[in-house]
Design a protein around this motif. Structure first.
Motif, PDB file in Angstrom:
ATOM      1  N   THR A 287      -5.960  27.573 -23.415  1.00 40.39           N
ATOM      2  CA  THR A 287      -7.087  26.656 -23.511  1.00 40.39           C
ATOM      3  C   THR A 287      -7.789  26.778 -24.854  1.00 40.39           C
ATOM      4  O   THR A 287      -8.098  25.770 -25.519  1.00 40.39           O
ATOM      5  N   ASN A 288      -8.030  27.988 -25.301  1.00 34.93           N
ATOM      6  CA  ASN A 288      -8.691  28.184 -26.591  1.00 34.93           C
ATOM      7  C   ASN A 288      -7.808  27.736 -27.747  1.00 34.93           C
ATOM      8  O   ASN A 288      -8.298  27.182 -28.739  1.00 34.93           O
ATOM      9  N   SER A 290      -5.653  25.340 -27.627  1.00 37.31           N
ATOM     10  CA  SER A 290      -5.692  23.872 -27.619  1.00 37.31           C
ATOM     11  C   SER A 290      -6.961  23.357 -28.282  1.00 37.31           C
ATOM     12  O   SER A 290      -6.926  22.376 -29.036  1.00 37.31           O
ATOM     13  N   ILE A 291      -8.083  24.017 -28.009  1.00 37.53           N
ATOM     14  CA  ILE A 291      -9.342  23.610 -28.646  1.00 37.53           C
ATOM     15  C   ILE A 291      -9.279  23.860 -30.151  1.00 37.53           C
ATOM     16  O   ILE A 291      -9.711  23.022 -30.967  1.00 37.53           O
ATOM     17  N   THR A 294      -7.251  21.231 -31.753  1.00 33.43           N
ATOM     18  CA  THR A 294      -8.032  19.997 -31.848  1.00 33.43           C
ATOM     19  C   THR A 294      -8.950  20.034 -33.064  1.00 33.43           C
ATOM     20  O   THR A 294      -9.087  19.044 -33.794  1.00 33.43           O
ATOM     21  N   LEU A 372     -10.108  21.852 -18.804  1.00 37.19           N
ATOM     22  CA  LEU A 372     -10.501  21.951 -20.211  1.00 37.19           C
ATOM     23  C   LEU A 372      -9.272  22.016 -21.119  1.00 37.19           C
ATOM     24  O   LEU A 372      -9.262  21.427 -22.210  1.00 37.19           O
ATOM     25  N   ALA A 376      -8.404  19.162 -23.963  1.00 36.34           N
ATOM     26  CA  ALA A 376      -8.250  19.508 -25.383  1.00 36.34           C
ATOM     27  C   ALA A 376      -6.878  19.111 -25.899  1.00 36.34           C
ATOM     28  O   ALA A 376      -6.745  18.601 -27.029  1.00 36.34           O
ATOM     29  N   ALA A 380      -6.011  16.550 -28.979  1.00 34.83           N
ATOM     30  CA  ALA A 380      -5.242  17.057 -30.118  1.00 34.83           C
ATOM     31  C   ALA A 380      -4.020  16.179 -30.399  1.00 34.83           C
ATOM     32  O   ALA A 380      -3.745  15.823 -31.551  1.00 34.83           O
TER      33      ALA A 380
END
Length: 389
Positions: A287-288, A290-291, A294, A372, A376, A380
């Motif tokens: 998840t992080n 992916s953020i 982005t 989330l 993300a 992206a």
């Protein structure tokens, strides 16, 4: 030779226009302001970071939380029981959000983190008080966050005694006619290490994973290798997975290292499943990443990528419940915190390591991390530039 050089220097000084140094310096000042104006991300960080710090510390951070979610196991519906619950609510520390009917449901709410306190009033409680048997009232606290639990527990007996003295006695009572048994679960010694070390796993992973991937695409652009990458028959989603997967392994090694040090050096227990912790840690890492990916599709250079990562990291560390009690924050701050991956992972890692929680107890936070991550990734892939601007 030296004479010629001295004469050349003299001619140079003589030809120097008046105030030339200041004119050139002023021109450089104007140039820097123009460049700063064009770099909107950097200019935004200059304004937003101090404003965000002021607002978060001024409004969102509260080290003496009130209205903490509480469950009640009411085994008798009597006047005295209702008076006790009302007195507890009047302290402003307890807010009854759940009424349960058995001990298993009572324990599940505490283990899943949906409530921080549980109050159990046993059957025949009022009759025992009237007879002078001095019965026990149980107050169980989730002490994984000692700051959130300590203030409420320390004021419990005094506040309840003051609130109930007119209901039970004509004058001042010498002592409470019942015993309050406060049980601090999961961290009975209120050790700060048991609270901080699990949270550090998520905090360190958030910082490193964001920076790794936020710099990935911008580094390719600045080095000129993005042109070669874009000329290949490769899809945006394939580029993203190719850049994310190696860092998933790096993040997993980091998480293993931090948990291992916490267990061996700081004595932090792992009461739950290590397999479940590994799976959900991998989900959090992805998840992080992916953020961060982005962010790399939004900014134009590595400096902006670092700035945007820090902009995201600041509210994450302040609003996730890692440093300050989540339940003590205002509602608007809690809504922002629910949109941050670190908030859900801090709950997950503390619940697994300290409470022995299962996947069933962690359904909400697991689903939130998945949502989330997908959100993300969608942004992206959508924003990935197929051609260099």
């Amino acid at each position: 030779m030296s004479v010629i050089a001295e004469r050349a220097a003299d001619r140079s000084e003589a030809s120097e226009p008046r105030f030339g140094f200041w004119r050139r310096s002023f021109a450089m000042v104007i140039k820097e302001f123009i460049q700063l104006k064009r770099d909107r991300v950097s200019f935004g960080m200059i304004v937003m970071i101090p404003v965000m710090q002021l607002l978060l510390f001024g409004y969102a951070i509260n080290t003496t939380p009130r209205n903490l979610p509480t469950a009640v196991l009411l085994q008798e519906d009597s006047d005295l029981a209702r008076s006790i619950l009302k007195a507890l609510e009047n302290t402003a520390y307890f807010h009854f959000t759940h009424e349960v009917h058995d001990v298993a449901e009572f324990d599940n709410l505490l283990q899943s983190g949906k409530v921080l306190f549980g109050v159990e009033i046993p059957r025949g409680f009022e009759r025992a008080v009237r007879r002078g048997d001095h019965p026990a009232l149980l107050v169980a606290a989730d002490a994984t966050d000692p700051v959130a639990a300590s203030s409420a527990l320390s004021a419990l007996s005094v506040v309840v005694q003051t609130a109930l003295e007119h209901d039970l006695f004509a004058g001042d009572p010498p002592s409470l006619p019942f015993e309050i048994r406060a049980h601090a679960r999961y961290n009975p010694a209120a050790s700060s290490r048991l609270n901080i070390v699990p949270g550090l796993v998520g905090t360190i992973l958030t910082m490193t994973m964001l920076i790794f991937t936020a710099l990935s695409v911008t580094r390719e652009i600045e080095r000129g290798t993005m042109e070669s990458l874009l000329s290949m028959p490769i899809k945006p989603v394939e580029v993203m997975f190719g850049k994310i997967i190696p860092y998933v392994l790096v993040g997993f090694v980091q998480a293993t290292l931090i948990v291992g040090i916490g267990v061996l050096l700081f004595g932090v227990p792992v009461r739950g499943s290590l397999t479940l912790l590994a799976l959900l840690s991998t989900l959090f890492i992805t998840t992080n990443l992916s953020i961060g990916y982005t962010f790399s599709t939004i900014v134009q250079n590595q400096l902006q990528a670092m700035q945007l990562s820090m902009m995201f990291f600041l509210p994450s560390i302040l609003l996730s419940g890692f440093m300050f009690p989540f339940a003590g924050m205002p509602i608007w701050a809690q809504y922002i915190g629910e949109g941050l991956p670190l908030t859900h992972y801090v709950r997950i890692v503390r619940a697994i390591m300290l409470k022995g929680a299962t996947l069933q107890n962690l359904q909400y936070d697991t689903i939130a991390l998945i949502a989330l991550m997908l959100f993300a990734m969608t942004i992206a892939v959508t924003r990935f530039r197929r051609t260099l601007d």
